[in-house]
Scaffold this motif. Structure first.
Motif, PDB file in Angstrom:
ATOM      1  N   VAL A   1      76.160  12.061   4.828  1.00  0.00           N
ATOM      2  CA  VAL A   1      75.028  10.617   5.016  1.00  0.00           C
ATOM      3  C   VAL A   1      73.977  10.328   3.739  1.00  0.00           C
ATOM      4  O   VAL A   1      73.289  11.110   3.780  1.00  0.00           O
ATOM      5  CB  VAL A   1      74.687  10.701   5.785  1.00  0.00           C
ATOM      6  N   LYS A   2      74.110   9.431   3.825  1.00  0.00           N
ATOM      7  CA  LYS A   2      73.261   8.301   3.039  1.00  0.00           C
ATOM      8  C   LYS A   2      72.087   8.295   3.608  1.00  0.00           C
ATOM      9  O   LYS A   2      72.475   7.270   5.030  1.00  0.00           O
ATOM     10  CB  LYS A   2      73.562   6.714   2.300  1.00  0.00           C
ATOM     11  N   LEU A   3      71.164   8.381   3.879  1.00  0.00           N
ATOM     12  CA  LEU A   3      69.903   8.321   4.876  1.00  0.00           C
ATOM     13  C   LEU A   3      69.213   6.562   4.422  1.00  0.00           C
ATOM     14  O   LEU A   3      69.321   6.950   2.717  1.00  0.00           O
ATOM     15  CB  LEU A   3      68.876   9.029   4.542  1.00  0.00           C
ATOM     16  N   ASP A   4      69.270   6.144   5.451  1.00  0.00           N
ATOM     17  CA  ASP A   4      67.922   4.717   4.674  1.00  0.00           C
ATOM     18  C   ASP A   4      66.427   5.077   5.473  1.00  0.00           C
ATOM     19  O   ASP A   4      66.280   6.119   6.095  1.00  0.00           O
ATOM     20  CB  ASP A   4      68.317   3.814   5.705  1.00  0.00           C
ATOM     21  N   LYS A   5      65.629   4.281   5.166  1.00  0.00           N
ATOM     22  CA  LYS A   5      64.320   4.791   5.457  1.00  0.00           C
ATOM     23  C   LYS A   5      63.995   5.374   6.538  1.00  0.00           C
ATOM     24  O   LYS A   5      63.235   6.034   7.298  1.00  0.00           O
ATOM     25  CB  LYS A   5      63.342   3.318   5.165  1.00  0.00           C
ATOM     26  N   HIS A   6      64.791   5.002   7.501  1.00  0.00           N
ATOM     27  CA  HIS A   6      64.412   4.778   8.750  1.00  0.00           C
ATOM     28  C   HIS A   6      65.382   6.915   9.201  1.00  0.00           C
ATOM     29  O   HIS A   6      63.619   6.939   9.377  1.00  0.00           O
ATOM     30  CB  HIS A   6      65.000   4.623  10.226  1.00  0.00           C
ATOM     31  N   ALA A   7      65.921   6.860   9.099  1.00  0.00           N
ATOM     32  CA  ALA A   7      66.269   7.801   8.758  1.00  0.00           C
ATOM     33  C   ALA A   7      65.520   9.249   7.768  1.00  0.00           C
ATOM     34  O   ALA A   7      65.335  10.292   8.534  1.00  0.00           O
ATOM     35  CB  ALA A   7      68.169   8.310   8.743  1.00  0.00           C
ATOM     36  N   ILE A   8      65.169   8.540   7.048  1.00  0.00           N
ATOM     37  CA  ILE A   8      64.312   9.430   6.248  1.00  0.00           C
ATOM     38  C   ILE A   8      63.013   9.667   7.183  1.00  0.00           C
ATOM     39  O   ILE A   8      62.697  10.725   7.286  1.00  0.00           O
ATOM     40  CB  ILE A   8      63.954   8.645   4.548  1.00  0.00           C
ATOM     41  N   ALA A   9      62.184   8.054   7.726  1.00  0.00           N
ATOM     42  CA  ALA A   9      60.845   9.214   8.622  1.00  0.00           C
ATOM     43  C   ALA A   9      61.240   9.436   9.488  1.00  0.00           C
ATOM     44  O   ALA A   9      60.488  10.355   9.998  1.00  0.00           O
ATOM     45  CB  ALA A   9      60.737   7.430   9.324  1.00  0.00           C
ATOM     46  N   TYR A  10      62.450   9.647  10.207  1.00  0.00           N
ATOM     47  CA  TYR A  10      62.848  10.384  11.890  1.00  0.00           C
ATOM     48  C   TYR A  10      62.716  11.808  10.918  1.00  0.00           C
ATOM     49  O   TYR A  10      62.457  13.259  11.684  1.00  0.00           O
ATOM     50  CB  TYR A  10      64.054   9.729  12.289  1.00  0.00           C
ATOM     51  N   ASN A  11      63.699  12.269   9.825  1.00  0.00           N
ATOM     52  CA  ASN A  11      63.659  13.647   9.190  1.00  0.00           C
ATOM     53  C   ASN A  11      61.641  14.356   8.810  1.00  0.00           C
ATOM     54  O   ASN A  11      62.046  15.915   9.446  1.00  0.00           O
ATOM     55  CB  ASN A  11      64.381  14.053   8.115  1.00  0.00           C
ATOM     56  N   GLU A  12      61.197  13.331   8.446  1.00  0.00           N
ATOM     57  CA  GLU A  12      59.688  13.658   7.760  1.00  0.00           C
ATOM     58  C   GLU A  12      59.304  14.180   9.303  1.00  0.00           C
ATOM     59  O   GLU A  12      57.931  15.004   9.566  1.00  0.00           O
ATOM     60  CB  GLU A  12      59.290  12.929   6.941  1.00  0.00           C
ATOM     61  N   LYS A  13      59.384  13.412  10.312  1.00  0.00           N
ATOM     62  CA  LYS A  13      58.321  13.490  11.847  1.00  0.00           C
ATOM     63  C   LYS A  13      59.455  14.801  12.417  1.00  0.00           C
ATOM     64  O   LYS A  13      58.059  15.260  12.682  1.00  0.00           O
ATOM     65  CB  LYS A  13      59.085  11.971  12.459  1.00  0.00           C
ATOM     66  N   ARG A  14      60.316  15.293  12.195  1.00  0.00           N
ATOM     67  CA  ARG A  14      61.186  15.955  13.085  1.00  0.00           C
ATOM     68  C   ARG A  14      60.495  17.871  12.183  1.00  0.00           C
ATOM     69  O   ARG A  14      60.678  18.112  13.166  1.00  0.00           O
ATOM     70  CB  ARG A  14      62.400  16.328  12.372  1.00  0.00           C
ATOM     71  N   ARG A  15      60.931  17.764  10.878  1.00  0.00           N
ATOM     72  CA  ARG A  15      60.098  18.134  10.465  1.00  0.00           C
ATOM     73  C   ARG A  15      58.780  18.228  10.585  1.00  0.00           C
ATOM     74  O   ARG A  15      58.050  19.847  10.333  1.00  0.00           O
ATOM     75  CB  ARG A  15      60.458  18.471   8.024  1.00  0.00           C
ATOM     76  N   LYS A  16      57.661  17.845  10.634  1.00  0.00           N
ATOM     77  CA  LYS A  16      56.496  18.517  10.456  1.00  0.00           C
ATOM     78  C   LYS A  16      56.435  18.616  12.400  1.00  0.00           C
ATOM     79  O   LYS A  16      55.369  19.438  12.662  1.00  0.00           O
ATOM     80  CB  LYS A  16      55.805  16.916  10.666  1.00  0.00           C
ATOM     81  N   LYS A  17      57.063  18.092  13.146  1.00  0.00           N
ATOM     82  CA  LYS A  17      56.704  18.638  14.698  1.00  0.00           C
ATOM     83  C   LYS A  17      57.502  19.774  14.910  1.00  0.00           C
ATOM     84  O   LYS A  17      56.439  20.897  15.161  1.00  0.00           O
ATOM     85  CB  LYS A  17      57.413  17.558  15.456  1.00  0.00           C
ATOM     86  N   ALA A  18      58.225  20.584  13.999  1.00  0.00           N
ATOM     87  CA  ALA A  18      59.117  22.008  14.312  1.00  0.00           C
ATOM     88  C   ALA A  18      58.171  22.785  13.107  1.00  0.00           C
ATOM     89  O   ALA A  18      57.743  23.786  13.270  1.00  0.00           O
ATOM     90  CB  ALA A  18      60.325  21.780  13.281  1.00  0.00           C
ATOM     91  N   SER A  19      57.289  22.633  11.848  1.00  0.00           N
ATOM     92  CA  SER A  19      56.461  22.903  11.298  1.00  0.00           C
ATOM     93  C   SER A  19      54.876  23.397  12.493  1.00  0.00           C
ATOM     94  O   SER A  19      54.173  23.907  12.085  1.00  0.00           O
ATOM     95  CB  SER A  19      56.026  22.613   9.860  1.00  0.00           C
ATOM     96  N   GLU A  20      54.307  22.490  13.522  1.00  0.00           N
ATOM     97  CA  GLU A  20      53.568  22.289  14.022  1.00  0.00           C
ATOM     98  C   GLU A  20      53.789  23.345  15.053  1.00  0.00           C
ATOM     99  O   GLU A  20      53.460  23.907  15.291  1.00  0.00           O
ATOM    100  CB  GLU A  20      53.221  21.084  14.870  1.00  0.00           C
ATOM    101  N   SER A  21      54.642  23.451  16.016  1.00  0.00           N
ATOM    102  CA  SER A  21      55.041  24.736  16.766  1.00  0.00           C
ATOM    103  C   SER A  21      55.366  25.831  15.864  1.00  0.00           C
ATOM    104  O   SER A  21      54.808  27.033  17.080  1.00  0.00           O
ATOM    105  CB  SER A  21      56.180  23.769  17.266  1.00  0.00           C
ATOM    106  N   LYS A  22      55.814  25.932  14.481  1.00  0.00           N
ATOM    107  CA  LYS A  22      56.016  26.836  14.289  1.00  0.00           C
ATOM    108  C   LYS A  22      54.530  27.854  14.311  1.00  0.00           C
ATOM    109  O   LYS A  22      54.237  29.001  14.232  1.00  0.00           O
ATOM    110  CB  LYS A  22      56.632  27.550  12.971  1.00  0.00           C
ATOM    111  N   LYS A  23      52.791  26.606  14.050  1.00  0.00           N
ATOM    112  CA  LYS A  23      52.252  26.723  13.501  1.00  0.00           C
ATOM    113  C   LYS A  23      51.278  27.965  14.600  1.00  0.00           C
ATOM    114  O   LYS A  23      50.611  28.105  15.174  1.00  0.00           O
ATOM    115  CB  LYS A  23      51.564  26.150  13.097  1.00  0.00           C
ATOM    116  N   GLU A  24      51.644  27.053  16.093  1.00  0.00           N
ATOM    117  CA  GLU A  24      51.539  26.705  17.323  1.00  0.00           C
ATOM    118  C   GLU A  24      51.547  28.665  18.230  1.00  0.00           C
ATOM    119  O   GLU A  24      51.125  29.469  18.106  1.00  0.00           O
ATOM    120  CB  GLU A  24      51.651  26.038  18.312  1.00  0.00           C
ATOM    121  N   GLU A  25      52.796  29.496  17.321  1.00  0.00           N
ATOM    122  CA  GLU A  25      53.805  30.182  18.027  1.00  0.00           C
ATOM    123  C   GLU A  25      53.220  31.582  17.465  1.00  0.00           C
ATOM    124  O   GLU A  25      52.409  32.569  17.349  1.00  0.00           O
ATOM    125  CB  GLU A  25      54.928  30.369  17.637  1.00  0.00           C
ATOM    126  N   THR A  26      52.569  31.568  16.080  1.00  0.00           N
ATOM    127  CA  THR A  26      51.882  32.080  15.148  1.00  0.00           C
ATOM    128  C   THR A  26      50.309  32.593  15.403  1.00  0.00           C
ATOM    129  O   THR A  26      50.214  33.750  15.994  1.00  0.00           O
ATOM    130  CB  THR A  26      52.343  32.013  13.627  1.00  0.00           C
TER     131      THR A  26
END
Length: 121
Positions: A92-117
């Motif tokens: 799938v070719k990502l538009d600017k909205h999909a790119i922003a969503y993916n970045e937000k999702r990755r940031k949220k996932a990395s924050e939850s990993k930091k909290e678990e640690t």
């Protein structure tokens, strides 16, 4: 022109762990060798399929998010079609909205990993 794409592909469940890693590395190298840049790579592991594919009910799911010239995608998909290890794929070719969503999702996932640690420490 360089665009951002996302490819999800399912590898056959008969592969060993090493064979799965080799297949994933093959496609990652192909992207990099053609001037691409991997933005994100996720291994979702063995999952049950929604419907049988080639008489198999499970497969190894992987996701690549990458930037590459648009002319490369056709070559990439032909390689996947010819590879018997790949049961299905979707690019799938990502538009600017999909790119922003993916970045937000990755940031949220990395924050939850930091909290678990932090909780374990």
């Amino acid at each position: 022109m360089v665009n951002q794409y996302e490819t999800v592909f399912i590898l056959t469940p008969v592969l060993s762990e090493d064979q799965v890693k080799e297949a994933v590395n093959t496609y990652e190298k192909l992207i990099k060798d053609n001037g691409g840049e991997i933005v994100n790579r996720e291994n979702w592991g063995m999952r049950k399929l929604a419907y049988p594919i080639q008489k198999k009910s499970t497969g190894f799911y992987n996701l690549f998010e990458y930037r590459v010239d648009g002319s490369f995608i056709e070559k990439y998909e032909v390689m996947m079609k010819r590879d018997e290890r790949v049961m299905r794929f979707l690019t799938v070719k990502l538009d600017k909205h999909a790119i922003a969503y993916n970045e937000k999702r990755r940031k949220k996932a990395s924050e939850s990993k930091k909290e678990e640690t932090a909780e374990k420490a």
